[in-house]
Design an enzyme around this catalytic site. Structure first.
Site, PDB file in Angstrom:
ATOM      1  N   HIS A  97      27.169 -42.094  28.803  1.00  0.00           N
ATOM      2  CA  HIS A  97      28.335 -42.606  29.699  1.00  0.00           C
ATOM      3  C   HIS A  97      28.391 -44.477  29.512  1.00  0.00           C
ATOM      4  CE1 HIS A  97      28.489 -38.694  31.047  1.00  0.00           C
ATOM      5  NE2 HIS A  97      27.211 -38.698  31.345  1.00  0.00           N
ATOM      6  N   GLU A 110      25.058 -42.510  37.001  1.00  0.00           N
ATOM      7  CA  GLU A 110      24.128 -41.807  35.741  1.00  0.00           C
ATOM      8  C   GLU A 110      24.196 -42.970  34.559  1.00  0.00           C
ATOM      9  OE1 GLU A 110      25.859 -38.481  34.109  1.00  0.00           O
ATOM     10  OE2 GLU A 110      24.461 -38.305  32.632  1.00  0.00           O
ATOM     11  N   HIS A 113      20.584 -38.342  29.302  1.00  0.00           N
ATOM     12  CA  HIS A 113      21.445 -37.960  30.352  1.00  0.00           C
ATOM     13  C   HIS A 113      20.674 -37.682  31.772  1.00  0.00           C
ATOM     14  CE1 HIS A 113      25.646 -37.989  28.538  1.00  0.00           C
ATOM     15  NE2 HIS A 113      24.631 -38.104  27.209  1.00  0.00           N
ATOM     16  N   GLU A 170      18.849 -34.054  29.192  1.00  0.00           N
ATOM     17  CA  GLU A 170      19.273 -33.946  30.721  1.00  0.00           C
ATOM     18  C   GLU A 170      17.899 -34.298  31.557  1.00  0.00           C
ATOM     19  OE1 GLU A 170      22.091 -34.492  32.173  1.00  0.00           O
ATOM     20  OE2 GLU A 170      23.691 -33.460  30.531  1.00  0.00           O
TER      21      GLU A 170
HETATM   22 ZN    ZN Z   1      25.637 -37.346  31.288  1.00  0.00          ZN
END
Ligand code: ZN
Length: 288
Positions: free
Chosen positions: A84, A122, A177, A253
């Site tokens: 992101h 995030e 992430h 993640e």
């Molecule tokens: Zn993400």
């Protein structure tokens, strides 16, 4: 889900899964493979300024009779992809445009990502961990490129993020992430990789990179995901960045930003450093 900043950041990972799993992009101009050069591509202020020197346990010497011992931890080119970006939420038109995502599909350029209940986004977490991991790897002789150069821009799109690793001929590509599962009790990390593979790099090399990353995070004390994948691994066919990669690539993640305990780790420098150290160590293990 556009213009307004906060609500977008609170989008859960049901949306994130469509984009949280996106790899990103925009490496300026990939430098040639230079195994012994510890170079970084980001000049942005790094929260890793307090990172202890990774070379402290690997003293260097200029003596020709006594080469450095132990030898450089690893060599190679690694692309780290911080998920992101800080400017995504305010620019929905740009990040929602469709781009190629592999397997004949298209996906939005990028997504906003998620956030902790307290509002820590995030993109800030992935940026902090990426810079810290970069510094650790660079100190060990690995050339590191980032897919974005600050935490205030827009995108890059998933296809451009994949191209960054491809163009750099990266030995490993790691997207970072954190998830936004709505169940606050859900927690733990998982590592995604492209499956079924679309090229040789997505086969054994990516699967091995995924296992090495999983093992490294687990040995560092991070729990396996309680809600996605199996034993910390998640084969995926819908993540554009992974689908488009022609280099060994995984997406980590780190955990669930909606889980209170993990949110606390994600938001603190010590926690960010712990994730970065584990991720960097796993990359080094893979490169060896
Ligand atoms: Zn993400």
């Amino acid at each position: 889900m556009s213009g307004v900043r906060r609500p977008l950041l609170l989008v859960t990972c049901l949306v994130v899964l469509a984009g949280c799993g996106t790899q990103a992009a925009g490496i300026p101009s990939p430098a040639p493979h230079s195994p012994t050069t510890a170079t970084t591509s980001s000049t942005a202020s790094s929260p890793a300024s307090s990172v202890p020197p990774a070379t402290s346990s690997a003293p260097r010497t200029t003596s020709k009779k006594k080469p450095p011992a132990p030898p450089p931890a690893a060599s190679g080119v690694v692309v780290i992809d911080p998920g992101h970006n800080g400017g995504n939420a305010a620019n929905p038109a740009a990040i929602n445009r469709q781009v190629p995502a592999g397997r004949g599909r298209t996906k939005p350029c990028n997504t906003t990502g998620t956030a902790t209940d307290a509002g820590f986004p995030e993109h800030a977490f992935t940026w902090a961990v990426s810079l810290r991991a970069r510094d650790i790897l660079a100190a060990r002789g690995v050339k590191v490129l980032l897919t974005r150069q600050n935490d205030t821009g827009i995108g890059p799109c998933v296809d451009a993020r994949a191209a960054a690793g491809n163009n750099a001929n990266a030995d490993a590509v790691v997207s970072i992430h954190a998830d936004g599962a709505t169940d606050p009790s859900a927690h733990g990390f998982h590592v995604a990789y492209s499956s079924p593979p679309l090229n040789a790099a997505q086969g054994e090399p990516s699967a091995r990179l995924a296992r090495t990353m999983r093992d490294g995070l687990r040995s560092a004390g991070f729990p396996l995901s309680t809600y996605i994948g199996s034993a910390g691994l998640s084969p995926r066919d819908d993540l554009g960045g992974l689908n488009l990669s022609t280099r060994p690539a995984v997406l980590v993640e780190c955990g669930n930003m909606r889980n209170a305990a993990e949110a606390a780790k994600f938001s603190a420098g010590a926690g960010q450093q712990a994730y970065a150290a584990a991720i960097a160590a796993a990359i080094l293990a893979y490169l060896r």
